[in-house]
Design an enzyme around this catalytic site. Structure first.
Site, PDB file in Angstrom:
ATOM      1  N   ASP A  34     -50.289  -5.542 -13.789  1.00  0.00           N
ATOM      2  CA  ASP A  34     -49.813  -6.452 -12.741  1.00  0.00           C
ATOM      3  C   ASP A  34     -50.105  -5.875 -11.358  1.00  0.00           C
ATOM      4  O   ASP A  34     -50.187  -4.659 -11.179  1.00  0.00           O
ATOM      5  CB  ASP A  34     -48.305  -6.683 -12.926  1.00  0.00           C
ATOM      6  CG  ASP A  34     -47.818  -7.881 -12.121  1.00  0.00           C
ATOM      7  OD1 ASP A  34     -48.647  -8.771 -11.807  1.00  0.00           O
ATOM      8  OD2 ASP A  34     -46.621  -7.934 -11.803  1.00  0.00           O
ATOM      9  N   GLY A  35     -50.248  -6.763 -10.383  1.00  0.00           N
ATOM     10  CA  GLY A  35     -50.401  -6.342  -8.993  1.00  0.00           C
ATOM     11  C   GLY A  35     -51.804  -6.532  -8.423  1.00  0.00           C
ATOM     12  O   GLY A  35     -52.071  -6.092  -7.299  1.00  0.00           O
ATOM     13  N   GLY A  37     -53.215  -9.284  -7.322  1.00  0.00           N
ATOM     14  CA  GLY A  37     -53.158 -10.172  -6.164  1.00  0.00           C
ATOM     15  C   GLY A  37     -52.649  -9.425  -4.943  1.00  0.00           C
ATOM     16  O   GLY A  37     -53.229  -9.505  -3.847  1.00  0.00           O
ATOM     17  N   ARG A  47     -57.187 -12.996  -3.382  1.00  0.00           N
ATOM     18  CA  ARG A  47     -56.559 -12.498  -4.622  1.00  0.00           C
ATOM     19  C   ARG A  47     -57.592 -12.179  -5.705  1.00  0.00           C
ATOM     20  O   ARG A  47     -57.443 -11.212  -6.462  1.00  0.00           O
ATOM     21  CB  ARG A  47     -55.563 -13.541  -5.166  1.00  0.00           C
ATOM     22  CG  ARG A  47     -54.294 -13.690  -4.345  1.00  0.00           C
ATOM     23  CD  ARG A  47     -53.406 -14.775  -4.956  1.00  0.00           C
ATOM     24  NE  ARG A  47     -53.140 -14.525  -6.371  1.00  0.00           N
ATOM     25  CZ  ARG A  47     -52.179 -13.720  -6.825  1.00  0.00           C
ATOM     26  NH1 ARG A  47     -51.374 -13.095  -5.977  1.00  0.00           N
ATOM     27  NH2 ARG A  47     -52.007 -13.555  -8.120  1.00  0.00           N
ATOM     28  N   SER A  80     -49.230 -16.873 -21.387  1.00  0.00           N
ATOM     29  CA  SER A  80     -49.178 -18.309 -21.661  1.00  0.00           C
ATOM     30  C   SER A  80     -48.625 -19.074 -20.459  1.00  0.00           C
ATOM     31  O   SER A  80     -48.787 -20.287 -20.367  1.00  0.00           O
ATOM     32  CB  SER A  80     -48.356 -18.583 -22.931  1.00  0.00           C
ATOM     33  OG  SER A  80     -47.173 -17.807 -22.949  1.00  0.00           O
ATOM     34  N   GLU A  81     -47.999 -18.360 -19.517  1.00  0.00           N
ATOM     35  CA  GLU A  81     -47.472 -19.012 -18.304  1.00  0.00           C
ATOM     36  C   GLU A  81     -48.449 -18.923 -17.125  1.00  0.00           C
ATOM     37  O   GLU A  81     -48.238 -19.569 -16.090  1.00  0.00           O
ATOM     38  CB  GLU A  81     -46.133 -18.376 -17.899  1.00  0.00           C
ATOM     39  CG  GLU A  81     -44.977 -18.718 -18.829  1.00  0.00           C
ATOM     40  CD  GLU A  81     -45.114 -18.057 -20.185  1.00  0.00           C
ATOM     41  OE1 GLU A  81     -45.123 -18.795 -21.203  1.00  0.00           O
ATOM     42  OE2 GLU A  81     -45.247 -16.829 -20.262  1.00  0.00           O
ATOM     43  N   ASN A  82     -49.524 -18.124 -17.271  1.00  0.00           N
ATOM     44  CA  ASN A  82     -50.451 -17.979 -16.148  1.00  0.00           C
ATOM     45  C   ASN A  82     -51.280 -19.245 -15.885  1.00  0.00           C
ATOM     46  O   ASN A  82     -51.916 -19.362 -14.825  1.00  0.00           O
ATOM     47  CB  ASN A  82     -51.377 -16.772 -16.345  1.00  0.00           C
ATOM     48  CG  ASN A  82     -50.705 -15.433 -16.074  1.00  0.00           C
ATOM     49  OD1 ASN A  82     -50.976 -14.427 -16.728  1.00  0.00           O
ATOM     50  ND2 ASN A  82     -49.803 -15.393 -15.103  1.00  0.00           N
ATOM     51  N   ARG A  85     -50.853 -21.132 -12.531  1.00  0.00           N
ATOM     52  CA  ARG A  85     -51.456 -20.712 -11.254  1.00  0.00           C
ATOM     53  C   ARG A  85     -52.427 -21.775 -10.740  1.00  0.00           C
ATOM     54  O   ARG A  85     -52.848 -22.658 -11.490  1.00  0.00           O
ATOM     55  CB  ARG A  85     -52.194 -19.386 -11.467  1.00  0.00           C
ATOM     56  CG  ARG A  85     -51.219 -18.287 -11.800  1.00  0.00           C
ATOM     57  CD  ARG A  85     -51.870 -16.938 -11.739  1.00  0.00           C
ATOM     58  NE  ARG A  85     -50.847 -15.931 -11.968  1.00  0.00           N
ATOM     59  CZ  ARG A  85     -50.965 -14.650 -11.682  1.00  0.00           C
ATOM     60  NH1 ARG A  85     -52.090 -14.209 -11.162  1.00  0.00           N
ATOM     61  NH2 ARG A  85     -49.981 -13.813 -11.914  1.00  0.00           N
ATOM     62  N   SER A 210     -41.849 -10.404 -18.784  1.00  0.00           N
ATOM     63  CA  SER A 210     -42.719 -11.578 -18.594  1.00  0.00           C
ATOM     64  C   SER A 210     -43.316 -12.112 -19.904  1.00  0.00           C
ATOM     65  O   SER A 210     -44.515 -12.422 -19.965  1.00  0.00           O
ATOM     66  CB  SER A 210     -43.828 -11.263 -17.574  1.00  0.00           C
ATOM     67  OG  SER A 210     -43.268 -10.919 -16.316  1.00  0.00           O
ATOM     68  N   GLU A 221     -40.478   2.796 -25.457  1.00  0.00           N
ATOM     69  CA  GLU A 221     -40.052   3.400 -24.190  1.00  0.00           C
ATOM     70  C   GLU A 221     -40.703   2.621 -23.042  1.00  0.00           C
ATOM     71  O   GLU A 221     -41.918   2.404 -23.037  1.00  0.00           O
ATOM     72  CB  GLU A 221     -40.483   4.873 -24.122  1.00  0.00           C
ATOM     73  CG  GLU A 221     -39.808   5.747 -25.163  1.00  0.00           C
ATOM     74  CD  GLU A 221     -38.282   5.743 -25.037  1.00  0.00           C
ATOM     75  OE1 GLU A 221     -37.768   5.686 -23.907  1.00  0.00           O
ATOM     76  OE2 GLU A 221     -37.607   5.802 -26.093  1.00  0.00           O
TER      77      GLU A 221
HETATM   78  C1  IPE Z   1     -47.640 -10.814 -16.341  1.00  0.00           C
HETATM   79  O1  IPE Z   1     -47.841 -10.816 -14.973  1.00  0.00           O
HETATM   80  C2  IPE Z   1     -48.876 -11.294 -17.047  1.00  0.00           C
HETATM   81  C3  IPE Z   1     -50.058 -10.451 -16.924  1.00  0.00           C
HETATM   82  C4  IPE Z   1     -50.170  -9.323 -16.275  1.00  0.00           C
HETATM   83  C5  IPE Z   1     -51.199 -10.948 -17.604  1.00  0.00           C
HETATM   84  P1  IPE Z   1     -47.377 -12.026 -14.044  1.00  0.00           P
HETATM   85  O2  IPE Z   1     -47.757 -11.680 -12.654  1.00  0.00           O
HETATM   86  O3  IPE Z   1     -47.894 -13.310 -14.573  1.00  0.00           O
HETATM   87  O4  IPE Z   1     -45.791 -11.988 -14.243  1.00  0.00           O
HETATM   88  P2  IPE Z   1     -44.621 -12.625 -13.375  1.00  0.00           P
HETATM   89  O5  IPE Z   1     -44.977 -14.065 -13.149  1.00  0.00           O
HETATM   90  O6  IPE Z   1     -44.561 -11.884 -12.082  1.00  0.00           O
HETATM   91  O7  IPE Z   1     -43.389 -12.420 -14.186  1.00  0.00           O
HETATM   92  C1  IPE Z   2     -52.039  -9.455 -12.742  1.00  0.00           C
HETATM   93  O1  IPE Z   2     -52.027  -9.443 -11.362  1.00  0.00           O
HETATM   94  C2  IPE Z   2     -53.193 -10.254 -13.312  1.00  0.00           C
HETATM   95  C3  IPE Z   2     -52.794 -11.488 -13.983  1.00  0.00           C
HETATM   96  C4  IPE Z   2     -51.592 -11.927 -14.156  1.00  0.00           C
HETATM   97  C5  IPE Z   2     -53.864 -12.294 -14.528  1.00  0.00           C
HETATM   98  P1  IPE Z   2     -51.384 -10.633 -10.526  1.00  0.00           P
HETATM   99  O2  IPE Z   2     -52.434 -11.665 -10.269  1.00  0.00           O
HETATM  100  O3  IPE Z   2     -50.163 -11.141 -11.186  1.00  0.00           O
HETATM  101  O4  IPE Z   2     -51.028  -9.884  -9.183  1.00  0.00           O
HETATM  102  P2  IPE Z   2     -49.727 -10.092  -8.298  1.00  0.00           P
HETATM  103  O5  IPE Z   2     -48.548  -9.833  -9.188  1.00  0.00           O
HETATM  104  O6  IPE Z   2     -49.761 -11.506  -7.800  1.00  0.00           O
HETATM  105  O7  IPE Z   2     -49.874  -9.077  -7.221  1.00  0.00           O
HETATM  106 MG    MG Z   3     -48.194 -10.620 -11.029  1.00  0.00          MG
END
Ligand code: IPE
Ligand code: IPE
Ligand code: MG
Length: 260
Positions: A34-35, A37, A47, A80-82, A85, A210, A221
């Site tokens: 994550d992170g 973006g 992003r 499954s929730e992405n 976006r 998530s 852990e």
């Molecule tokens: C979790 O990250 C899914 C992946 C890294 C693929 P998200 O960025 O989608 O999670 P939330 O929405 O912040 O919980």
């Molecule tokens: C994780 O990074 C990648 C996916 C969920 C596909 P994010 O796109 O969620 O990055 P942030 O959390 O918005 O920074």
């Molecule tokens: Mg994220």
């Protein structure tokens, strides 16, 4: 009556049914990457630049895990929730997935890494589904490490689809649901080719699951780091492993029992 048939079929022990052996290097590491973006936004970049950079961190992490003797690495790439976006971002993520499969599978083959994709593949375009089957097929004999990419994966989806598969395979269970046990369900989970994760890592600072491996994380852990995924690599991995090595995994027992 002996033990249920399914129990004999399961290759991996369950942390709720027996206490797993302690090990210094985690056998299975599962990561929420994550992170991406925020990594990009903090550099005034779009992003999607973070997602592109994230692919490089995947390469570095796969290599670092294999070198450290980790047997299973699972990466959460798309939940499954992405799909919620913006369509443009979803489509860039699909393009990146396709190009990563096209470019990286050769390297996996020569590095002895078996690739598996866990998730509901039906929603992907045919070209992507074909690349996935070919990548899985051509790496299926590799034994050094198993890399599972969770794509269109959700922990709840996994439990429900496993129940569907179990009842399709053994329709008689519908008449006597008390015969359904952990082992028979677990056999049909999308992650049945791996043991339960020893170490879970989430980058990007959020402290939540998530909808990742809800069933499998029962005794894993948990480790959270502020590092954005594109900055993750061998050094950050070692920090997570060090934290893991300081934990006392009790699996329900007392500390004194663990010492004994
Ligand atoms: C979790 O990250 C899914 C992946 C890294 C693929 P998200 O960025 O989608 O999670 P939330 O929405 O912040 O919980
Ligand atoms: C994780 O990074 C990648 C996916 C969920 C596909 P994010 O796109 O969620 O990055 P942030 O959390 O918005 O920074
Ligand atoms: Mg994220």
């Amino acid at each position: 009556m002996g033990r249920p048939f399914s129990r004999l079929m399961r290759p991996f022990a369950s942390s709720t049914e027996s206490v797993p052996a302690a090990r210094d290097v985690p056998r299975h590491v599962a990561i929420i990457m994550d992170g991406n973006g925020r990594w990009a936004t903090s550099r005034m970049l779009p992003r999607v630049a973070g997602h592109a950079k994230g692919v490089e961190a995947v390469r570095a992490t796969v290599e670092a895990c294999a070198r450290r003797g980790i047997e299973y690495l699972t990466l959460f790439a798309f939940s499954s929730e992405n799909w919620r976006r913006p369509p443009d971002e979803v489509s860039v993520l699909m393009r990146l997935f396709i190009s990563a499969l096209e470019r990286e599978v050769a390297l996996l083959k020569t590095s002895g890494i078996r690739l598996r994709i866990a998730g509901d593949l039906q929603r992907f375009e045919p070209r992507l589904r074909d690349l996935i089957s070919e990548a899985e097929r051509s790496t299926s004999h590799n034994r050094r490490m198993t890399l599972t990419v969770a794509a269109n994966y959700g922990g709840r989806w996994d439990i429900v689809q496993a129940m569907h598969k179990l009842l399709a395979a053994r329709p008689e269970l519908a008449n006597d649901p008390s015969l359904i046990d952990e082992a028979s369900l677990a056999e049909h989970l999308a992650m049945s080719h791996t043991p339960e994760p020893d170490l879970f890592i989430r980058t990007g600072g959020e402290q939540r699951i998530s909808n990742f491996l809800l069933w499998q994380l029962a005794y894993t852990e948990l480790y959270f780091t502020e590092t954005y995924w594109p900055d993750f690599g061998a050094a950050a991995l070692d920090e997570a492993i060090r934290s893991y090595q300081l934990r006392e995994r009790r699996f329900g027992r007392t500390g004194a029992q663990v010492e004994a």
